[in-house]
Design an enzyme around this catalytic site. Structure first.
Site, short mmCIF file in Angstrom:
data_model
loop_
_atom_site.label_atom_id
_atom_site.label_comp_id
_atom_site.label_asym_id
_atom_site.label_seq_id
_atom_site.Cartn_x
_atom_site.Cartn_y
_atom_site.Cartn_z
CD GLU A 34 32.44 -17.73 72.54
OE1 GLU A 34 32.28 -17.93 73.76
OE2 GLU A 34 33.56 -17.76 72.00
CG HIS A 35 33.88 -22.18 70.01
ND1 HIS A 35 35.09 -22.69 69.62
CD2 HIS A 35 34.07 -21.65 71.24
CE1 HIS A 35 35.98 -22.48 70.58
NE2 HIS A 35 35.39 -21.85 71.58
CD GLU A 72 37.63 -22.33 74.83
OE1 GLU A 72 36.98 -22.75 73.86
OE2 GLU A 72 37.46 -21.20 75.33
#
Lengths: 394, 420
Positions: free
Chosen positions: B70-71, B143
Site C-alpha cells: 500500500e505504501h 509507523e
C-alpha cells in the site's frame, strides 16, 4: 443555519467562561455532573432511555479552551423528523432535553446531588492521573504548558487533583448558579428552523463576554525540555511563536511548513530522510502559535531536529516556491470547502467566528486566503521563532 | 445493473459487475458538494499464503506485506508520488490496509475527474525498485513503533491471540521490524500481480453523480484485462476452540485497560442478523441504560460506556468488548456472567432497536461513511442496505437464540494492559 443536506440535525449550546487556574477544575466538573441527571431525567438510565427512544439521539458535553476562554459545550444530534417511521418528531424534544440537562439540574437545598459530585470528582481524578497514557497527546499538552507558563492557556483543561478536595456539592452548585448568570450563552441550531423551536428567551438574551487580555511574549532563548517515559518511539514537539497580525498569511505559512504530504516537513523529514511516519504542524490561531509534531526513533533526535530547523530557516530565507504556495493555498481552500459538509465543523466555525468577533462566512474566509501573496508569507516566516523544544524519550 | 432502493431513508444503490470482473457500487447523493471514491482489493494482512495464478506456485509472504505494498503503490516511474499529486489538486487522499483488504481513496469538492485519472493510473501502474522499497523501511518502522506505544493496539492483538492460535488474524497488520526486513521488490510484484486484478477489486463512489456516466468514466480508465477465477488462498485449519483464556501485558499506563473476547462458533446464521443481535444484546445488558452499567459506574469501576465490536471475515468471527478499569478482572466476571444469565425485556429490545435504526440511518449522512461502509461490507460479500431491513425485522426470539449460543462465559477470553 438551515439546510436539508443531512439526515440529522444538531443543536449545540456553548457556555463561554474566562480561562483561569482558580476555576478550571470546577469548570471541568460541571458538565460531568450535569450529564448524570436533571430535574426531569433523574439519572443516566433515564437520560439514556430517552435518547434511545428518540431513535438513538446522540448527546455529549465537554470542556475545551480557546484563546483566553474556557468553553463548556453541550450538544445533541438527532435524526431529522422526515426520516422517522410513523410520522414521529424529535426536534423539539431534543431541544427540551438539552435545555433541561444544562439549566434544570438535579439539585435541592442549593446543592447538587451528593453522590453524583462524589463519583464525578473521583472520575475526574482518574482522568487527570491518566493524562500520560496517550503519549503523543501528553507530549503536545506538555509543550503548550511549557510555552504558556505565565499565561492561562498553559492550564490543563481537565483541571488539577489538588483542587478536588475543596470542591463539594454545595460550593460547586453555588459556582454553577453564578456562571449560568454571568457567562455568555450561544445556541446554534443546524438543520432545524430556529422559528419552529421554542427556547427560554430569558436566559438566552444575556451577553457578558469577557474582554480578551493580552498574553505576554516569552523570552528570546529557546526553552529546551526533555522528559522521560516508557516509550518505544520518541515524541518530539516544537512550539513556535507567530505574529498576532495577518492570520491568513500564517495559515499559509503553516500549510507550507507542515500541512499535508506536500509540506516541507513531510517531504524532508519523512520522504527524504525516512525518519518519521507522521510529521506535521498545527496552527493554534487564537494563541498565535504553531506546533510541530512528530514521532521518531530514539537515536534520531539530533538528526530530526536538525532537519526540522533547516526547514524553518529555509522559509525564513524566502526559499518558498510559487508551487509550494499554490499547493498549500489549495489545501486550505479545499479544507474550507469540506467544512460545509459536516454539521459539527460548521457549528464550530460559526461559534469561533462569533466569539472572536471576526464574523466571516466560510466563503469570505476563502477570499482572504486567496489574496495572500508570497511576500506576505515570507514576511511571516521572518517573524516566526522557535520558543520551546519538547522531547519525550525513554 | 442491480438497483436496491430504500424509500424510507430515501437512498438508492447501483451495483454493476464489469466484464473484467470488477464490481462498481454507486450511491448517488444529491444536495452535497462532497464526492468520495474508494477502490479496494481483497488483499489484507490475512492473505499471506496463496497460489500465484501465473506460475501456479504456492507462495508464503512475510507479515506486513499488504501494508508495505500500500505504501509503495504511490510511487510512480516518472519519479512523482501520486499522494502528492492528489493532495496538490486539493483532494483529501489516503490509503489503508486491514486484515482483509487494502483501499485507496480520496474525498473532494472539486477536481474529481483529475483525481480519478491519477487514482486509476497509480493503482494500475506499480513501480518498485530496490532503492524505493528500501527507502520505505524506515518510515514503516516508525509507523510500527508508533503502534507499539499505543495500549489499545496491543490490547486488541493480544485478545485475538487468545481467541486463535494460528489464524492469520493474529498477525500485526503492518508486520514487525523483523518481518518487514524480508520484504523485497519481488515480494511486492508477486502480491501485486496476484491480488490487484480487477476481478479481485471493488470500487465504491458516492456523491452527486449520474450513474451511467460515472460508470463509463471508470471503464474508460481501466486497462484491458480478462476476468479471472477466484484467487486460491491457503488458511490454517479451522480452530474449534479458543486458544487461551487470559493474557496480560505491562505498559506505562495509569489506568489498566481490558478487552473481553468471545469467539462466534455459530454456523448457518446470517452475519447481518448476528451483527444486529449482538449490538442489541450488548446494549441491553451492559449498555448505558442497563442496571449492570449503572452499578459498575456508581462503584467507580468504569467511567464511560464500553466499546462493543463484532469483527468477522471468511475465517474468523468474534466479539470484542473493551474499556478501562482499575479492577478489570472484577469487571470481566460481572460482565460475562450477566451476558450469559440476564434476560432481555421486550421494552429494552424495542428501545435498542430504535437506537440502532437511528445509528444506521446516520451513516448515510456523509459520502465518506457511505463509501467506506459499502466497500468493507462488500469485501465480506454483504449488502450494507440489508442492515436497515434486518433491524426492522429481527425479533426478540432471534436475539435470544444468538445470545444463548454465543455468550458462554467458559468460551470467553480476557486481555489486560496493566500498569506498573
Amino acid at each position: 443555519m438551515e439546510n436539508n443536506k443531512f439526515k440529522t440535525n444538531e443543536i449545540a449550546i456553548f457556555l463561554t467562561l474566562p480561562l483561569k487556574r482558580e476555576t478550571i477544575t470546577m469548570n471541568a466538573l460541571i458538565p460531568s455532573v450535569l450529564r448524570r441527571g436533571s430535574a426531569t431525567y433523574k439519572n443516566q438510565i433515564e437520560i439514556g432511555k430517552q435518547l434511545e427512544n428518540m431513535y438513538g439521539a446522540f448527546f455529549n458535553c465537554g470542556i475545551d479552551k480557546t484563546g483566553d476562554y474556557c468553553i463548556l459545550k453541550f450538544y445533541i444530534e438527532t435524526l431529522s423528523d422526515r426520516f422517522l417511521p410513523n410520522g414521529e418528531t424529535v426536534s423539539q424534544k431534543s431541544m427540551d432535553m438539552l435545555w433541561d440537562i444544562i439549566f434544570n439540574p438535579l439539585a435541592d437545598n442549593n446543592s447538587f446531588n451528593k453522590e453524583y459530585v462524589k463519583q464525578e470528582k473521583e472520575n475526574l481524578r482518574k482522568i487527570i492521573e491518566s493524562k500520560k497514557d496517550n503519549k503523543e497527546l501528553y507530549a503536545f499538552d506538555r509543550c503548550i504548558e511549557e510555552m504558556f507558563k505565565n499565561d492561562s492557556y498553559g492550564i490543563y483543561k481537565n483541571g488539577y487533583i489538588e483542587d478536588l478536595e475543596k470542591i463539594n456539592e454545595s460550593n460547586l452548585y453555588e459556582y454553577y448558579k453564578q456562571i449560568i448568570n454571568d457567562c455568555k450563552i450561544d445556541i446554534i441550531l443546524n438543520g432545524i428552523d430556529a422559528k419552529s423551536i421554542s427556547i427560554n428567551k430569558e436566559i438566552y438574551n444575556k451577553d457578558n463576554t469577557t474582554v480578551l487580555k493580552k498574553s505576554e511574549k516569552k523570552n528570546k532563548k529557546i526553552n529546551m525540555v526533555k522528559e522521560k517515559a516508557d516509550v518505544i518511539q520518541g515524541k518530539l514537539i516544537l512550539g513556535l511563536r507567530a505574529p498576532e497580525k495577518n492570520k491568513y498569511a500564517i495559515s499559509l505559512y503553516n500549510a507550507i511548513l507542515g500541512g499535508g504530504a506536500n509540506s516541507k516537513l513531510f517531504q524532508n523529514v519523512r520522504e527524504k530522510a525516512s525518519l518519521a511516519y507522521s510529521i506535521g504542524s498545527r496552527y493554534i490561531r487564537r494563541k498565535d502559535v504553531i506546533l510541530i509534531i512528530t514521532g521518531i526513533e530514539l537515536k534520531n533526535y539530533e538528526k530530526a531536529l536538525r532537519i526540522i530547523k533547516q526547514q524553518i530557516n529555509e522559509m525564513k530565507s524566502g526559499n518558498i516556491t510559487n508551487e509550494e504556495l499554490e499547493k498549500s493555498r489549495q489545501l486550505i481552500i479545499s479544507s474550507l470547502d469540506m467544512l460545509k459538509e459536516s454539521q459539527e465543523n460548521m457549528i464550530s466555525f460559526e461559534f469561533d467566528q462569533k466569539l472572536f468577533k471576526e464574523n466571516l462566512t466560510i466563503d469570505k474566509y476563502k477570499e482572504k486566503i486567496e489574496k495572500i501573496t508570497l511576500k506576505e508569507v515570507i514576511d511571516i516566516a521572518q517573524k516566526v521563532e522557535i520558543d520551546t523544544i519538547y522531547y519525550l524519550e525513554k | 445493473m442491480k438497483i436496491i432502493e430504500n424509500k424510507q431513508i430515501d437512498e438508492k444503490v447501483y451495483t454493476e459487475e464489469l466484464e473484467n470482473g470488477m464490481k462498481v457500487i454507486i450511491i448517488p447523493k444529491k444536495n452535497t458538494n462532497k464526492k468520495y471514491i474508494i477502490w479496494g482489493t481483497k488483499f489484507g494482512s490475512n492473505d499471506n499464503h496463496f497460489i500465484e495464478p501465473t506460475t501456479n506456485k504456492e507462495i508464503k509472504v512475510p507479515d506486513g506485506v499488504a501494508h508495505y505494498l500500500e505504501h509503495k503503490m504511490f510511487e510512480q516511474e516518472n519519479g512523482e508520488d501520486s499522494l502528492y499529486v492528489l493532495m496538490a489538486l486539493g483532494l483529501d487522499a489516503n490509503a489503508y490496509t486491514t486484515n482483509d483488504h487494502t483501499a485507496y481513496l480520496f474525498a473532494c469538492t472539486d477536481n474529481f475527474y483529475k483525481g480519478l485519472d491519477e487514482l486509476m493510473d497509480y493503482v494500475q501502474h506499480p513501480y518498485f525498485t530496490d532503492e524505493n522499497v528500501e527507502k520505505e523501511r524506515g518510515i514503516i518502522g516508525q509507523e510500527i513503533q508508533r503502534y507499539d506505544d499505543e495500549p489499545m493496539w496491543k490490547l486488541y492483538i493480544n485478545t485475538v491471540r487468545c481467541l486463535y492460535d494460528k489464524n492469520p488474524i493474529t498477525i500485526d497488520t503492518a508486520g514487525t521490524i523483523e518481518t518487514i526486513s524480508h520484504i523485497t521488490k519481488e515480494t511486492l510484484y508477486s502480491c501485486y500481480n496476484t491480488f490487484y486484478h480487477p476481478s479481485n477489486m471493488i470500487m465504491c463512489i458516492s456523491g452527486d453523480f449520474e450513474v451511467k456516466k460515472i460508470i463509463e468514466e471508470v471503464k474508460k480508465r481501466l486497462l484491458p484485462k480478462k476476468k479471472i477465477d477466484k484467487i486460491k488462498r491457503i488458511y490454517p485449519q479451522y480452530e474449534p476452540d479458543i486458544n487461551k483464556k487470559y493474557i496480560e501485558k505491562t505498559m506505562d499506563v495509569n489506568m489498566p485497560q481490558f478487552m473481553i473476547g468471545y469467539r462466534d462458533f455459530m454456523q448457518n446464521e446470517s452475519m447481518i442478523k448476528k451483527n444486529i443481535a449482538i449490538k442489541i444484546i450488548c446494549n441491553c445488558i451492559i449498555g448505558k441504560c442497563s442496571k449492570t452499567y449503572q452499578e459498575l459506574y456508581e462503584k467507580g469501576l468504569i467511567m464511560r460506556e464500553l466499546d462493543f465490536d463484532f469483527e468477522f471475515g471468511e475465517h474468523y468471527s468474534h466479539i470484542l468488548i473493551s474499556g478501562e478499569s482499575n479492577k478489570p478482572k472484577e469487571i470481566y466476571e460481572k460482565i460475562t456472567l450477566e451476558l450469559q444469565n440476564e434476560t432481555i425485556t421486550e421494552e429494552d429490545f424495542e428501545r435498542s432497536r430504535k437506537r440502532l435504526y437511528g445509528e444506521l440511518v446516520t451513516e448515510y449522512d456523509d459520502v465518506e461513511n457511505i463509501g467506506r461502509m459499502y466497500l468493507s461490507d462488500s469485501i465480506k460479500g454483504i449488502d450494507s442496505m440489508k442492515y436497515i431491513d434486518e433491524v426492522q425485522r429481527i425479533t426478540l426470539k432471534d436475539v435470544n437464540k444468538i445470545k444463548e449460543e454465543i455468550f458462554i462465559k467458559e468460551k470467553s477470553v480476557l486481555s489486560i494492559i496493566k500498569n506498573k
